[in-house]
Design a protein around this motif. Structure first.
Motif, PDB file in Angstrom:
ATOM      1  N   GLY A   1       0.804  -1.210   0.000  1.00 11.73           N
ATOM      2  CA  GLY A   1       0.000   0.000   0.000  1.00 11.73           C
ATOM      3  C   GLY A   1       0.836   1.258   0.000  1.00 11.73           C
ATOM      4  N   GLN A   2       2.009   1.217   0.643  1.00 13.07           N
ATOM      5  CA  GLN A   2       2.879   2.385   0.691  1.00 13.07           C
ATOM      6  C   GLN A   2       3.616   2.589  -0.625  1.00 13.07           C
ATOM      7  OE1 GLN A   2       5.258   1.363   4.057  1.00 13.07           O
ATOM      8  NE2 GLN A   2       3.630   1.762   5.535  1.00 13.07           N
ATOM      9  N   VAL A   3       3.925   1.519  -1.326  1.00 11.25           N
ATOM     10  CA  VAL A   3       4.605   1.617  -2.619  1.00 11.25           C
ATOM     11  C   VAL A   3       3.609   1.941  -3.729  1.00 11.25           C
ATOM     12  CG1 VAL A   3       5.986   0.313  -4.302  1.00 11.25           C
ATOM     13  CG2 VAL A   3       6.466   0.104  -1.863  1.00 11.25           C
ATOM     14  N   GLY A   4       2.344   1.545  -3.543  1.00  9.92           N
ATOM     15  CA  GLY A   4       1.321   1.845  -4.537  1.00  9.92           C
ATOM     16  C   GLY A   4       1.099   0.754  -5.555  1.00  9.92           C
ATOM     17  N   THR A   5       1.274  -0.515  -5.154  1.00 13.31           N
ATOM     18  CA  THR A   5       1.079  -1.618  -6.088  1.00 13.31           C
ATOM     19  C   THR A   5      -0.394  -1.982  -6.211  1.00 13.31           C
ATOM     20  OG1 THR A   5       1.418  -3.266  -4.341  1.00 13.31           O
ATOM     21  CG2 THR A   5       3.353  -2.562  -5.597  1.00 13.31           C
ATOM     22  N   LEU A   6      -0.767  -2.497  -7.370  1.00 17.12           N
ATOM     23  CA  LEU A   6      -2.114  -3.005  -7.587  1.00 17.12           C
ATOM     24  C   LEU A   6      -2.300  -4.334  -6.865  1.00 17.12           C
ATOM     25  CD1 LEU A   6      -4.880  -3.039  -9.014  1.00 17.12           C
ATOM     26  CD2 LEU A   6      -3.732  -4.005 -11.022  1.00 17.12           C
ATOM     27  N   VAL A   7      -1.306  -5.206  -6.971  1.00 18.92           N
ATOM     28  CA  VAL A   7      -1.298  -6.494  -6.279  1.00 18.92           C
ATOM     29  C   VAL A   7      -0.187  -6.460  -5.243  1.00 18.92           C
ATOM     30  CG1 VAL A   7      -1.041  -8.990  -6.520  1.00 18.92           C
ATOM     31  CG2 VAL A   7      -2.208  -7.676  -8.309  1.00 18.92           C
ATOM     32  N   ALA A   8      -0.488  -6.860  -4.029  1.00 14.72           N
ATOM     33  CA  ALA A   8       0.471  -6.735  -2.928  1.00 14.72           C
ATOM     34  C   ALA A   8       1.706  -7.599  -3.157  1.00 14.72           C
ATOM     35  CB  ALA A   8      -0.190  -7.139  -1.610  1.00 14.72           C
ATOM     36  N   PRO A   9       2.903  -7.097  -2.808  1.00 16.05           N
ATOM     37  CA  PRO A   9       4.124  -7.901  -2.922  1.00 16.05           C
ATOM     38  C   PRO A   9       4.134  -9.090  -1.987  1.00 16.05           C
ATOM     39  CG  PRO A   9       4.580  -5.793  -1.857  1.00 16.05           C
ATOM     40  CD  PRO A   9       3.187  -5.711  -2.383  1.00 16.05           C
ATOM     41  N   THR A  10       3.350  -9.053  -0.931  1.00 10.59           N
ATOM     42  CA  THR A  10       3.075 -10.216  -0.093  1.00 10.59           C
ATOM     43  C   THR A  10       1.835  -9.908   0.723  1.00 10.59           C
ATOM     44  OG1 THR A  10       4.020 -11.818   1.489  1.00 10.59           O
ATOM     45  CG2 THR A  10       4.477  -9.487   1.889  1.00 10.59           C
ATOM     46  N   GLY A  11       1.132 -10.938   1.144  1.00 16.67           N
ATOM     47  CA  GLY A  11      -0.091 -10.699   1.876  1.00 16.67           C
ATOM     48  C   GLY A  11      -0.181 -11.417   3.206  1.00 16.67           C
ATOM     49  N   THR A  12       0.368 -12.604   3.290  1.00 16.45           N
ATOM     50  CA  THR A  12       0.225 -13.443   4.480  1.00 16.45           C
ATOM     51  C   THR A  12       0.879 -12.830   5.701  1.00 16.45           C
ATOM     52  OG1 THR A  12       0.086 -15.463   3.161  1.00 16.45           O
ATOM     53  CG2 THR A  12       0.806 -15.697   5.442  1.00 16.45           C
TER      54      THR A  12
ATOM     55  N   PHE B   1      -4.247  -6.482 -15.236  1.00 17.12           N
ATOM     56  CA  PHE B   1      -4.982  -5.393 -15.875  1.00 17.12           C
ATOM     57  C   PHE B   1      -6.196  -5.061 -15.010  1.00 17.12           C
ATOM     58  CE2 PHE B   1      -2.808  -7.997 -18.953  1.00 17.12           C
ATOM     59  CZ  PHE B   1      -2.109  -7.076 -19.715  1.00 17.12           C
ATOM     60  N   PRO B   2      -6.278  -3.836 -14.502  1.00 13.32           N
ATOM     61  CA  PRO B   2      -7.351  -3.487 -13.569  1.00 13.32           C
ATOM     62  C   PRO B   2      -8.680  -3.234 -14.271  1.00 13.32           C
ATOM     63  CG  PRO B   2      -5.972  -1.587 -13.968  1.00 13.32           C
ATOM     64  CD  PRO B   2      -5.335  -2.734 -14.705  1.00 13.32           C
ATOM     65  N   GLN B   3      -9.739  -3.212 -13.459  1.00 14.67           N
ATOM     66  CA  GLN B   3     -11.066  -2.901 -13.973  1.00 14.67           C
ATOM     67  C   GLN B   3     -11.294  -1.400 -14.076  1.00 14.67           C
ATOM     68  OE1 GLN B   3     -13.997  -1.750 -12.186  1.00 14.67           O
ATOM     69  NE2 GLN B   3     -15.691  -2.532 -13.400  1.00 14.67           N
ATOM     70  N   ARG B   4     -10.741  -0.644 -13.118  1.00 10.62           N
ATOM     71  CA  ARG B   4     -10.939   0.802 -13.105  1.00 10.62           C
ATOM     72  C   ARG B   4      -9.872   1.496 -13.960  1.00 10.62           C
ATOM     73  NH1 ARG B   4     -12.187  -0.331  -7.553  1.00 10.62           N
ATOM     74  NH2 ARG B   4     -10.082   0.218  -6.878  1.00 10.62           N
ATOM     75  N   THR B   5     -10.299   2.470 -14.733  1.00  8.14           N
ATOM     76  CA  THR B   5      -9.382   3.174 -15.635  1.00  8.14           C
ATOM     77  C   THR B   5      -8.435   4.103 -14.892  1.00  8.14           C
ATOM     78  OG1 THR B   5     -11.052   4.899 -15.974  1.00  8.14           O
ATOM     79  CG2 THR B   5     -11.010   3.064 -17.551  1.00  8.14           C
ATOM     80  N   THR B   6      -8.708   4.389 -13.629  1.00 13.35           N
ATOM     81  CA  THR B   6      -7.820   5.253 -12.846  1.00 13.35           C
ATOM     82  C   THR B   6      -6.593   4.505 -12.340  1.00 13.35           C
ATOM     83  OG1 THR B   6      -9.167   4.772 -10.899  1.00 13.35           O
ATOM     84  CG2 THR B   6      -9.669   6.792 -12.128  1.00 13.35           C
ATOM     85  N   THR B   7      -6.567   3.190 -12.528  1.00 11.95           N
ATOM     86  CA  THR B   7      -5.448   2.354 -12.094  1.00 11.95           C
ATOM     87  C   THR B   7      -4.718   1.829 -13.323  1.00 11.95           C
ATOM     88  OG1 THR B   7      -6.789   1.668 -10.210  1.00 11.95           O
ATOM     89  CG2 THR B   7      -4.798   0.413 -10.643  1.00 11.95           C
ATOM     90  N   ARG B   8      -3.383   1.764 -13.237  1.00  7.88           N
ATOM     91  CA  ARG B   8      -2.583   1.352 -14.385  1.00  7.88           C
ATOM     92  C   ARG B   8      -2.385  -0.161 -14.429  1.00  7.88           C
ATOM     93  NH1 ARG B   8       2.871   4.743 -14.224  1.00  7.88           N
ATOM     94  NH2 ARG B   8       2.969   3.743 -12.171  1.00  7.88           N
ATOM     95  N   ASN B   9      -2.090  -0.655 -15.642  1.00  9.97           N
ATOM     96  CA  ASN B   9      -1.633  -2.034 -15.784  1.00  9.97           C
ATOM     97  C   ASN B   9      -0.323  -2.214 -15.024  1.00  9.97           C
ATOM     98  OD1 ASN B   9      -3.784  -2.223 -17.554  1.00  9.97           O
ATOM     99  ND2 ASN B   9      -2.516  -2.133 -19.389  1.00  9.97           N
ATOM    100  N   GLU B  10      -0.109  -3.410 -14.508  1.00 11.34           N
ATOM    101  CA  GLU B  10       1.073  -3.668 -13.680  1.00 11.34           C
ATOM    102  C   GLU B  10       1.768  -4.949 -14.136  1.00 11.34           C
ATOM    103  OE1 GLU B  10       1.083  -2.687  -9.258  1.00 11.34           O
ATOM    104  OE2 GLU B  10       0.973  -4.872  -9.207  1.00 11.34           O
TER     105      GLU B  10
ATOM    106  N   GLY C   1       0.449  -0.119 -10.081  1.00 10.91           N
ATOM    107  CA  GLY C   1      -0.870   0.273 -10.540  1.00 10.91           C
ATOM    108  C   GLY C   1      -1.462   1.490  -9.862  1.00 10.91           C
ATOM    109  N   ASN C   2      -1.191   1.665  -8.565  1.00  4.83           N
ATOM    110  CA  ASN C   2      -1.782   2.769  -7.813  1.00  4.83           C
ATOM    111  C   ASN C   2      -0.808   3.911  -7.545  1.00  4.83           C
ATOM    112  OD1 ASN C   2      -4.444   1.624  -7.419  1.00  4.83           O
ATOM    113  ND2 ASN C   2      -3.461   0.150  -6.048  1.00  4.83           N
ATOM    114  N   ALA C   3       0.349   3.899  -8.218  1.00  6.45           N
ATOM    115  CA  ALA C   3       1.353   4.963  -8.042  1.00  6.45           C
ATOM    116  C   ALA C   3       1.643   5.566  -9.409  1.00  6.45           C
ATOM    117  CB  ALA C   3       2.617   4.410  -7.403  1.00  6.45           C
ATOM    118  N   VAL C   4       0.843   6.516  -9.818  1.00  9.87           N
ATOM    119  CA  VAL C   4       0.925   7.037 -11.190  1.00  9.87           C
ATOM    120  C   VAL C   4       2.215   7.798 -11.451  1.00  9.87           C
ATOM    121  CG1 VAL C   4      -1.566   7.123 -11.481  1.00  9.87           C
ATOM    122  CG2 VAL C   4      -0.383   9.089 -10.490  1.00  9.87           C
TER     123      VAL C   4
END
Length: 338
Positions: A69-80, A282-291, A319-322
Motif C-alpha cells: 500500500g505504501q509503494v502503490g502496487t495493484l497487487v500486494a508484494p506479499t499478503g500473508t 490489468f485493472p477494472q478501473r481506468t484510474t489504475t494502471r496495468n502492472e 498500478g496505484n502509483a501514477v
C-alpha cells in the motif's frame, strides 16, 4: 494412533527499493497443524479430523503486508505476513469413499486451499508476491463454514466443487458470527492430470466462481474464471501458467496472467529451489494502471528442518502509483518446520 502433529515458523523481511516508500516490513507466521485419522486407517477410505491454528506477529515497526500500500502496487508484494495474532484456521472432517475416488469435506476451512492454485503457490517456501502466492483476481472469503466434494473417476480426471459462507472471516472463530447471515461464494474446478512420456506429470484445469451480493456489507456480486497449467519437464524443472478473468467489481482486477518455473538443484543441491515468474495484471478501473511483476528467488535447504530464501521483485508501473515507473522489493525468508 493415526495422529500427526506439525509445527512450522516462517519469518519474512521485506525491503522496498524505489517507489513511494523505503520502510521495511518484517513479521513471522507460526503454524500449528494436526491431522487425526479416526476411520479406515490402513485403507483408502479414511476419515480424518483436521485442526490447524496460526499466529502471525509483527517484527519491528511494521509488517510486510503494509509495504504494498505504501509503494502503490495493484497487487500486494506479499499478503500473508501481517500482525493478525492468533486464529483458528481449519477445523474440518474429510472423508474418502469408494477407494478414495470421492472425497467430502465439511467444517471450517478455506476454499482457496483446494481450487484455483498452481503447484508453486506457497508463500512459505516459494514465491511471495500475491500474483503467484494466491489467485489475486478472485475475492476469496476467509476461513469459515464450507462444504466441498471432489470426484476422481479415473487417474487422469477430477472434478472439485465447493461452497462457503461469503461472510467468512479467518479472525472470527465463533459460530454465531458466521451463521447469523448467509450469502455464498461457490466455485468448481475440472482438471486433467496426464503423465507424458519423457516429461512427467502435469495438471491442466479450468475453474469458475461466483460471489453473491452481500447485503450486510453493501457489496455487489462478482464472478469469473481461471485456467491453470502445471507441467514437469524434467526431474528438476517444473513450469506453470495461469490466466484469470473477473468481472472486477470487488478486487479491481479484470485480467491477470502469470507464467513461471521452478528448478531444483541449480548449484548441485537437490533440495534447493530456484524460481522465476512474470505476472501481467490489468485493472477494472481506468484510474489504475496495468502492472507487470518479475519475481526471482532461491531457496537454500540449510538444515534438515530449515530453509532460507532470498528473493527480488521488480514491479513495473505500480498500478496505484501514477508517478512511479518502477519499484523493487528485496526479501529474506527463514522457515523451520517439524
Amino acid at each position: 494412533t493415526g495422529l500427526r502433529i506439525g509445527v512450522a515458523n516462517t519469518m519474512l523481511f521485506l525491503q522496498p527499493m524505489g517507489g513511494q516508500s523505503s520502510r521495511y516490513g518484517a513479521s513471522g507466521d507460526l503454524d500449528l497443524m494436526s491431522s487425526w485419522t479416526l476411520i479406515g486407517r490402513g485403507t483408502e477410505d479414511t476419515g480424518r479430523l483436521v485442526f490447524t491454528g496460526e499466529y502471525r506477529y509483527q517484527i519491528g515497526d511494521q509488517a510486510p503486508s503494509l509495504v504494498g500500500g505504501q509503494v502503490g502496487t495493484l497487487v500486494a508484494p506479499t499478503g500473508t505476513f501481517n500482525d493478525r495474532g492468533w486464529v483458528v484456521r481449519d477445523a474440518y472432517w474429510i472423508q474418502r469413499l469408494f477407494d478414495a475416488k470421492v472425497r467430502i469435506l465439511f467444517g471450517r476451512a478455506d476454499i482457496s486451499d483446494y481450487m484455483g492454485s498452481h503447484w508453486l503457490q506457497n508463500v512459505n517456501n516459494s514465491f511471495i508476491n500475491r500474483n503467484f502466492s494466491a489467485n489475486a483476481a478472485i475475492p476469496f472469503p476467509g476461513h469459515g463454514p464450507m462444504l466441498g466434494i471432489s470426484i476422481r473417476p479415473t487417474d487422469q480426471f477430477y472434478l472439485t466443487a465447493g461452497a462457503i459462507n461469503a461472510y467468512s472471516d479467518s479472525t472470527l472463530p465463533e459460530i454465531e458470527s458466521v451463521f447469523s447471515e448467509w450469502d455464498f461464494f461457490t466455485m468448481a474446478e475440472v482438471g486433467y492430470t496426464p503423465t507424458f512420456q519423457g516429461l512427467g506429470a502435469g495438471r491442466y484445469a479450468f475453474a469458475m466462481w461466483h460471489m453473491d451480493a452481500r447485503s450486510r456489507d453493501n457489496l455487489p456480486s462478482d464472478y469469473g474464471m481461471t485456467f491453470i497449467a502445471d507441467q514437469n519437464l524434467t526431474e528438476n524443472l517444473q513450469i506453470f501458467a495461469r490466466y484469470s478473468y473477473a468481472d472486477g467489481t470487488l478486487v479491481n482486477i479484470k485480467n491477470s496472467a502469470q507464467v513461471g518455473f521452478g528448478y531444483s538443484g541449480l548449484f548441485g543441491r537437490t533440495n534447493d529451489l530456484t524460481g522465476v515468474a512474470f505476472a501481467f495484471t490489468f485493472p477494472q478501473r481506468t484510474t489504475t494502471r496495468n502492472e507487470t511483476v518479475l519475481e526471482v528467488f532461491h531457496r537454500f535447504q540449510v538444515a534438515e528442518n530449515s530453509q532460507f530464501s532470498v528473493g527480488l521483485q521488480v514491479i513495473a508501473t505500480p498500478g496505484n502509483a501514477v508517478a512511479t515507473e518502477a519499484a523493487g522489493m528485496f526479501y529474506m525468508r527463514l522457515r523451520t518446520s517439524f
